[in-house]
Design an enzyme around this catalytic site. Structure first.
Site, PDB file in Angstrom:
ATOM      1  CE  LYS A 202     -58.093 -58.595  51.607  1.00 23.31           C
ATOM      2  NZ  LYS A 202     -57.444 -57.942  50.482  1.00 23.31           N
ATOM      3  CD  GLU A 208     -47.078 -65.797  60.317  1.00 25.00           C
ATOM      4  OE1 GLU A 208     -48.245 -65.999  59.888  1.00 25.00           O
ATOM      5  OE2 GLU A 208     -46.087 -65.740  59.578  1.00 25.00           O
ATOM      6  N   GLY A 262     -54.332 -55.723  52.126  1.00 28.41           N
ATOM      7  CA  GLY A 262     -53.852 -55.741  53.511  1.00 28.41           C
ATOM      8  C   GLY A 262     -52.916 -54.584  53.821  1.00 28.41           C
ATOM      9  NE  ARG A 263     -48.796 -54.712  48.874  1.00 27.71           N
ATOM     10  CZ  ARG A 263     -49.302 -55.856  48.422  1.00 27.71           C
ATOM     11  NH1 ARG A 263     -49.697 -56.783  49.282  1.00 27.71           N
ATOM     12  NH2 ARG A 263     -49.407 -56.087  47.130  1.00 27.71           N
ATOM     13  CD  GLU A 348     -47.072 -58.366  51.186  1.00 23.29           C
ATOM     14  OE1 GLU A 348     -46.445 -59.043  52.013  1.00 23.29           O
ATOM     15  OE2 GLU A 348     -48.218 -57.933  51.417  1.00 23.29           O
ATOM     16  CG  HIS A 379     -24.107 -41.935  65.757  1.00 26.07           C
ATOM     17  ND1 HIS A 379     -22.884 -41.370  66.045  1.00 26.07           N
ATOM     18  CD2 HIS A 379     -25.006 -40.911  65.752  1.00 26.07           C
ATOM     19  CE1 HIS A 379     -23.034 -40.071  66.251  1.00 26.07           C
ATOM     20  NE2 HIS A 379     -24.316 -39.768  66.074  1.00 26.07           N
ATOM     21  CE  LYS A 507     -48.787 -65.996  53.841  1.00 29.73           C
ATOM     22  NZ  LYS A 507     -50.009 -65.289  53.531  1.00 29.73           N
TER      23      LYS A 507
HETATM   24  O1  F6P Z   1     -47.504 -61.364  54.042  1.00 31.82           O
HETATM   25  C1  F6P Z   1     -48.572 -61.777  53.301  1.00 31.82           C
HETATM   26  C2  F6P Z   1     -49.859 -61.185  53.769  1.00 31.82           C
HETATM   27  O2  F6P Z   1     -50.878 -61.740  53.021  1.00 31.82           O
HETATM   28  C3  F6P Z   1     -49.890 -59.668  53.697  1.00 31.82           C
HETATM   29  O3  F6P Z   1     -50.201 -59.194  52.436  1.00 31.82           O
HETATM   30  C4  F6P Z   1     -50.903 -59.347  54.725  1.00 31.82           C
HETATM   31  O4  F6P Z   1     -50.863 -58.002  55.080  1.00 31.82           O
HETATM   32  C5  F6P Z   1     -50.491 -60.290  55.818  1.00 31.82           C
HETATM   33  O5  F6P Z   1     -50.123 -61.471  55.129  1.00 31.82           O
HETATM   34  C6  F6P Z   1     -51.530 -60.582  56.860  1.00 31.82           C
HETATM   35  O6  F6P Z   1     -52.676 -61.119  56.296  1.00 31.82           O
HETATM   36  P1  F6P Z   1     -54.034 -61.144  57.091  1.00 31.82           P
HETATM   37  O7  F6P Z   1     -54.442 -59.749  57.352  1.00 31.82           O
HETATM   38  O8  F6P Z   1     -54.990 -61.864  56.191  1.00 31.82           O
HETATM   39  O9  F6P Z   1     -53.808 -61.893  58.373  1.00 31.82           O
END
Ligand code: F6P
Length: 539
Positions: A202, A208, A262-263, A348, A379, A507
């Site tokens: 987003k 990452e 995002g979620r 979240e 199990h 972060k």
């Molecule tokens: O974990 C925090 C967060 O902002 C989530 O809400 C989001 O889905 C994820 O990081 C990834 O964010 P982006 O889509 O901006 O890379």
């Protein structure tokens, strides 16, 4: 804006506290024995989903009190504001309109007075056509989705869930962790010439994702040269300039708006990996299923409104019976990532202690959400579910139609799903255990010694959800059900369900530590434990 709601100051609250002491302690076996119409009143079908909530520690009186609580919180007005695109994401001053992403022509979704459907539909058409072209090209055998959180968990879960709908599409892989082992293990065995990377973020700034995208780009360029990026990268983001700067061809960048959390984003271009896996037609069926649940949620009266009922049961357990977790048990291997997806969607959203008025809330909020595909969980941790000292309300999700060519497996799988719900609820009395042991010829001493260990108190609640098949539409409506459950719970818990400030601090601190290691940030003050770890791991 959703009005603040103080659950413990509401009129319904004390009634629910009292009911928790009486009805909440009654045994489900007795509730069934005393109420012949219980199942009929406490089950419903919505399209391809049958849902049975009769195995919950509630009566009609409890449900009425819970609905009264929701009414005091203004749930209908909340739903109206949600669908009307009001800025209910108040801390980010945004609408929450992921339902528009599954809308159809003629649907009325507006943000700040502007219709959004034209844009939604043209974007859907563009990324659907792109996905179909990837599928039909014969050039791409493997698609790698690079993203994390909402840009990973939803698409990954749905892609797995719709395994049977691939129809010869490419293999779709997911890389999320900044542990290079994740990317490395996915790249092993892939041919750069037939691999397409989807960089999904987003913000297009997530550490990452950008680390993995940069490394994937280097891997591709090392094999095929810079000119190959155009044909081997696509991007999905609200931050188009950043995707362009990364080097993705403008025709392969699919944008979306900040009113999609995002979620909650798998319904739009974030779902590109799903569309590549199953094609645009099945993807659209997924959307139609979710839209059907939206319609149900927005129009069904409280007593029949499945997401509302599901949410209220969760509130009952968390606030009034003090159960701290919610376990999700899909009896479908293809839904095995559903608990992980739901962890983000739910935790979240509602894992917050500050209320919409900016003050700490006085009640309990979101539970720990966890789970595992059945029968594997049986199990592993079901011992605790059945005989542990804490109670974990469960959602058991099963699918009527066989999930594989091995139909006999499916019969066994379904028997296990039903049996677990029965065992959780009914348990086994001491008398039953003693009779059984005596019938098996055990002597009195052995019966005295072992019987207490074999007793199950039962009275452990569960919802049984049965999909008639694991179709795109059913998966869509299942997800939408949980999205709306989360909305209602956030409304009643008075939290801001659509922000995620709690993930920020870690972060920032990680960035600082990286800065300290690289020398770009001066040595900062830390506690002794943190300082030692930073020194010890200094690379
Ligand atoms: O974990 C925090 C967060 O902002 C989530 O809400 C989001 O889905 C994820 O990081 C990834 O964010 P982006 O889509 O901006 O890379």
């Amino acid at each position: 804006m959703l009005k603040p709601f103080h659950l413990r100051a509401s009129k319904a609250h004390q009634r629910l506290v009292d009911l928790a002491q009486s009805v909440g302690q009654a045994h489900l076996r007795d509730l069934f024995a005393n109420d012949e119409s219980r199942l009929q009143r406490m089950s419903a079908s919505v399209n391809g989903l049958y849902i049975d909530w009769s195995k919950h520690r509630v009566t009609a009186e409890v449900m009425e009190a819970l609905v009264a609580l929701a009414e005091e919180a203004g749930w209908e007005e909340g739903v109206r504001q949600l669908f009307a695109g009001e800025h209910i994401n108040q801390t980010e001053d945004r609408s929450v309109l992921h339902m528009a992403l599954r809308g159809l022509e003629g649907d009325d979704f507006k943000v700040d007075g502007e219709d959004v459907m034209d844009d939604v539909l043209s974007t859907r058409k563009a990324f659907g056509a792109y996905a179909d072209s990837v599928r039909s090209s014969g050039r791409i055998t493997d698609v790698v989705n690079i993203g994390i959180g909402g840009s990973d968990l939803g698409p990954l879960m749905v892609t797995k869930a719709l395994r049977k709908h691939s129809n010869g599409g490419p293999k779709v892989h997911f890389v999320s962790n900044v542990d290079g082992a994740h990317l490395e293990s996915v790249l092993e065995g892939l041919n750069p010439a037939s691999t397409l990377f989807l960089v999904v973020s987003k913000t297009f700034t997530t550490q990452e994702t950008m680390a993995n995208a940069d490394a994937a780009k280097a891997w591709l360029v090392a094999a095929l040269g810079e000119q190959a990026i155009d044909q081997h990268f696509a991007a999905v983001s609200t931050n188009i300039p950043a995707a362009v700067a990364f080097g993705v061809d403008a025709d392969h960048i699919f944008g979306f708006k900040d009113w999609v959390g995002g979620r909650y984003s798998l319904w739009g271009p974030v779902g590109l990996s799903i569309a590549c896996a199953v094609g645009s037609r099945a993807f659209n069926e997924l959307l139609e299923g979710a839209r059907a649940m939206d319609r149900h949620f927005a129009t069904a009266p409280a007593a029949e409104n499945v997401p509302l009922i599901s949410a209220l049961l969760g509130i009952w357990y968390r606030e009034y019976l003090g159960f701290a977790t919610h376990v999700v048990l899909p009896y479908a291997q293809d839904l095995d990532r559903f608990p992980a997806y739901l962890q983000q969607a739910d935790m979240e959203s509602n894992g917050k202690y500050v209320g919409r008025d900016g003050k700490p809330v006085e009640h309990l909020t979101g539970p720990v959400v966890w789970g595992e595909a059945g029968t594997n969980g049986q199990h592993a941790f079901y011992q605790l579910l059945h005989q542990g000292t804490s109670i974990h309300p469960a959602d058991i999700i099963a699918v009527e139609a066989p999930l594989s060519q091995f139909e006999d497996h499916h019969t066994k799988l379904l028997a296990n799903a039903v049996a677990q719900a029965e065992a959780l609820m009914c348990g086994r009395t001491e008398k039953e255990v003693r009779n059984e042991m005596a019938a098996a010829g055990r002597d009195a001493d052995a019966i005295d010694a072992i019987a207490p260990h074999r007793v199950f108190k039962g009275n452990r609640p569960s919802t049984f959800m049965l999909l008639d098949e694991l179709s795109p539409a059913n998966v869509g409506q299942l997800i939408a059900l949980y999205e709306h459950r989360i909305f209602i719970q956030g409304l009643l818990w008075n939290v801001c369900s659509y922000d995620q400030w709690g993930v920020e601090l870690g972060k920032v601190l990680a960035k600082n530590i990286l800065g300290e290691w690289s020398g770009s940030i001066a040595h900062a003050a830390h506690d002794a434990s943190t300082q030692h770890l930073i020194q010890r791991l200094n690379r």
